[in-house]
Write an enzyme that holds these catalytic residues in place. Structure first.
Site, PDB file in Angstrom:
ATOM      1  N   ARG A  46      20.039  59.889 -60.385  1.00  0.00           N
ATOM      2  CA  ARG A  46      21.133  59.626 -61.545  1.00  0.00           C
ATOM      3  C   ARG A  46      20.813  58.708 -62.649  1.00  0.00           C
ATOM      4  NH1 ARG A  46      26.996  58.859 -59.214  1.00  0.00           N
ATOM      5  NH2 ARG A  46      25.822  56.943 -58.608  1.00  0.00           N
ATOM      6  N   LYS A 144      18.880  62.679 -42.248  1.00  0.00           N
ATOM      7  CA  LYS A 144      20.140  62.334 -41.335  1.00  0.00           C
ATOM      8  C   LYS A 144      20.864  61.119 -42.110  1.00  0.00           C
ATOM      9  CE  LYS A 144      19.981  59.009 -38.471  1.00  0.00           C
ATOM     10  NZ  LYS A 144      19.528  57.729 -37.831  1.00  0.00           N
ATOM     11  N   HIS A 174      13.041  62.111 -37.548  1.00  0.00           N
ATOM     12  CA  HIS A 174      11.521  61.684 -37.741  1.00  0.00           C
ATOM     13  C   HIS A 174      10.947  61.357 -36.443  1.00  0.00           C
ATOM     14  CE1 HIS A 174      13.360  57.496 -37.253  1.00  0.00           C
ATOM     15  NE2 HIS A 174      12.096  56.854 -37.119  1.00  0.00           N
ATOM     16  N   LYS A 178       6.651  61.833 -34.559  1.00  0.00           N
ATOM     17  CA  LYS A 178       5.856  60.679 -33.828  1.00  0.00           C
ATOM     18  C   LYS A 178       4.647  61.330 -32.980  1.00  0.00           C
ATOM     19  CE  LYS A 178       9.344  57.154 -34.211  1.00  0.00           C
ATOM     20  NZ  LYS A 178       8.944  55.999 -34.787  1.00  0.00           N
ATOM     21  N   GLU A 212      15.361  48.038 -30.407  1.00  0.00           N
ATOM     22  CA  GLU A 212      14.736  47.481 -31.534  1.00  0.00           C
ATOM     23  C   GLU A 212      15.049  46.055 -31.538  1.00  0.00           C
ATOM     24  OE1 GLU A 212      15.214  50.324 -35.205  1.00  0.00           O
ATOM     25  OE2 GLU A 212      17.148  50.377 -34.177  1.00  0.00           O
ATOM     26  N   ASP A 231      23.836  56.997 -34.601  1.00  0.00           N
ATOM     27  CA  ASP A 231      22.586  56.594 -35.361  1.00  0.00           C
ATOM     28  C   ASP A 231      21.242  56.889 -34.490  1.00  0.00           C
ATOM     29  OD1 ASP A 231      21.362  55.366 -37.763  1.00  0.00           O
ATOM     30  OD2 ASP A 231      20.776  53.685 -36.436  1.00  0.00           O
ATOM     31  N   HIS A 236      17.813  60.982 -32.027  1.00  0.00           N
ATOM     32  CA  HIS A 236      16.565  60.692 -31.712  1.00  0.00           C
ATOM     33  C   HIS A 236      16.225  60.888 -29.976  1.00  0.00           C
ATOM     34  CE1 HIS A 236      16.201  59.592 -35.729  1.00  0.00           C
ATOM     35  NE2 HIS A 236      16.435  58.273 -35.622  1.00  0.00           N
ATOM     36  N   LYS A 336      19.958  47.716 -30.707  1.00  0.00           N
ATOM     37  CA  LYS A 336      19.508  46.707 -31.830  1.00  0.00           C
ATOM     38  C   LYS A 336      19.196  45.084 -31.400  1.00  0.00           C
ATOM     39  CE  LYS A 336      20.203  49.434 -36.066  1.00  0.00           C
ATOM     40  NZ  LYS A 336      18.832  50.170 -36.120  1.00  0.00           N
TER      41      LYS A 336
END
Ligand code: BG6
Length: 485
Positions: A46, A144, A174, A178, A212, A231, A236, A336
């Site tokens: 934009r 996503k 994604h 891998k 993670e 998420d 995944h 996480k």
């Protein structure tokens, strides 16, 4: 296979994903001489900025994300491929600039990569169509989050499907890009060893973990409305589960693989409120230490609601109702701010039925196959072996395959591989619309239950393997997560 010439359009071209992943991935393929000489990248957004301003932005925001050292000459050559076009995605008139920028050659591959919020997908597709840009040689890539529940996922499929045929739609996960995920296909279907054992008679359980160390970072606005289930797990982890559990597809052709994956998703045992409470743990990180550094709890992250019920961790025991897998638990876990960054699949085989040695059967570790996706990529097969020396003592030993060591080939990032597949027209590693819906359909009862449940996720300290309830979940079946064993 050499690529044919293309115009690649990144909507959200000045955004985070374009800067951190997409442009560096294209640069890496350019340096590897994979791109046709005249191929072009059109970044769309934009902001009203000049070509020079945009290239400066790429220099500052994208170049630092290139992993290998940057060859200045190659970088300058790469920059010449890039054109900035200001387009307000929701305003049809503003597509004139894009019409102008695209080459009119029908032989050319045209890719529209929508790295934008999904709320814009419908408008972008409609406006592309109304501008005459949705041609037979066009492909569209969707990033996503592909919905936040079944209804919104169906809506995305319907909106995009109005303009593009399913064979033109590339839904990115994604994790499918891998290296090890494809290696899992190679392992299962390029060897005779595993397939006969790959079933309930010989496999006792499967663990899939994506852990993670990072927290929510600067994505709180998105994450607080999403949580670990939407998420990470819905996409995944379920995709990894599909690759582990699917029936052998008849070929590597997109629909053969996607049919097999779909069958897994449709065979996942549905949770009821009772089984759900017993088999799913959700957690939220509190403060703690990661790599020796103090980190704040989720609710203390800047902008986080103090009473947020968003889960940053989820562990569950899932089951697949098929002849191959009935009764085999699939333990899935993601979080996480955990103790380490790792992504792995552990397939554990059944114990031996009888010991002929002077050791009880219980001292034999069941064989296991560990498929590592992160941080390094490899496989290890754990076997019982004789310890050297006098006497007959058996101990666990590892057969190790380190992909990097073995093949000494440069690593390819997931986005490089996936972008190349889009440009080649290779759909195998992308989700089909019905797969996406089947995954949401299975997850939805969990979302509904949590929505009306008054309780909050269980707290866990940052830098740990999640709440104690997660260890208890698997412990109930007499097992342990691999890292806690
Ligand atoms: C993304 C999630 O899809 O995957 C992020 O939105 C997560 O929250 C990321 O951090 C993990 O990907 P990777 O490749 O770093 O394991």
């Amino acid at each position: 296979m050499a690529l044919s010439d293309f115009d690649l359009v990144f909507f959200g071209g000045s955004g985070d994903l374009a800067m951190r992943k997409l442009l560096p991935a294209m640069y890496a393929r350019d340096v590897a001489n994979d791109l046709p000489v005249s191929a072009r990248i059109i970044c769309v957004g934009r902001e009203d900025m000049s070509q020079e301003d945009f290239l400066q932005m790429v220099e500052t925001n994208s170049k630092p994300h290139i992993k290998e050292s940057v060859d200045e000459q190659a970088w300058q050559k790469f920059l010449q491929r890039i054109t900035w076009v200001a387009v307000d995605a929701v305003n049809l008139q503003s597509y004139a600039g894009l019409v102008e920028a695209l080459r009119k050659d029908e032989q050319l591959t045209r890719v529209y990569y929508l790295a934008t919020p999904p709320s814009l997908f419908a408008r972008i597709c409609d406006n592309l169509a109304a501008s005459g840009l949705a041609t037979a040689n066009s492909r569209v890539v969707l990033e996503k989050p592909l919905g936040r529940d079944l209804e919104s996922a169906k809506q995305i499929n319907a909106d995009v499907g109005k303009v593009f045929a399913e064979s033109q739609i590339y839904r990115i996960d994604h994790y499918l890009g891998k290296e090890t995920v494809q290696n899992l296909l190679a392992l299962r279907f390029g060897n005779i060893l595993f397939e006969p054992l790959w079933r309930r008679e010989w496999i006792s359980d499967v663990q899939i973990t994506i852990a993670e160390k990072i927290g929510v970072g600067n994505r709180l606005g998105y994450y607080d409305n999403s949580g670990a289930l939407r998420d990470m797990l819905q996409n995944h982890l379920l995709q990894l589960l599909c690759i582990v559990a699917m029936e052998p597809p008849t070929s590597i052709a997109p629909d053969a693989v996607r049919d097999s994956k779909l069958q897994v998703l449709r065979s996942l045992k549905r949770f009821t409120p009772t089984t759900l409470a017993q088999n799913i743990v959700r957690g939220q990180y509190r403060s703690g230490y990661v790599d020796g550094q103090p980190v704040p709890g989720y609710r203390d992250e800047p902008g986080a609601p103090k009473q947020s019920k968003t889960e940053t961790f989820v562990a569950m025991k899932a089951e697949i109702d098929t002849w191959r897998w009935a009764g085999v638990p699939f333990y899935l876990r993601t979080g996480k701010r955990m103790a380490d960054r790792l992504a792995e699949i552990v397939v554990r085989f059944k114990p031996i039925p009888h010991s002929i040695f002077n050791q009880p059967t219980s001292s034999f570790q069941p064989n296991s196959l560990v498929i590592r996706l992160q941080p390094d990529e490899g496989l290890s097969l754990n076997l019982m072996s004789k310890t050297p020396g006098d006497g007959m003592r058996l101990k666990q030993a590892e057969l190790e395959l380190d992909f990097r060591e073995q093949f000494k080939a440069p690593r390819m990032e997931a986005y490089e591989r996936l972008l190349m597949d889009v440009l080649r027209g290779q759909l195998t590693l992308f989700m089909r619309g019905d797969e996406l819906e089947a995954a949401w359909e299975w997850v939805e009862p969990i979302l509904d239950y949590w929505e009306q449940d008054d309780t909050s996720p269980v707290p866990y300290s940052s830098g740990t393997w999640g709440p104690a309830a997660s260890s208890a979940l698997i412990g109930r079946d007499g097992l342990q997560w691999r890292e806690e064993a």
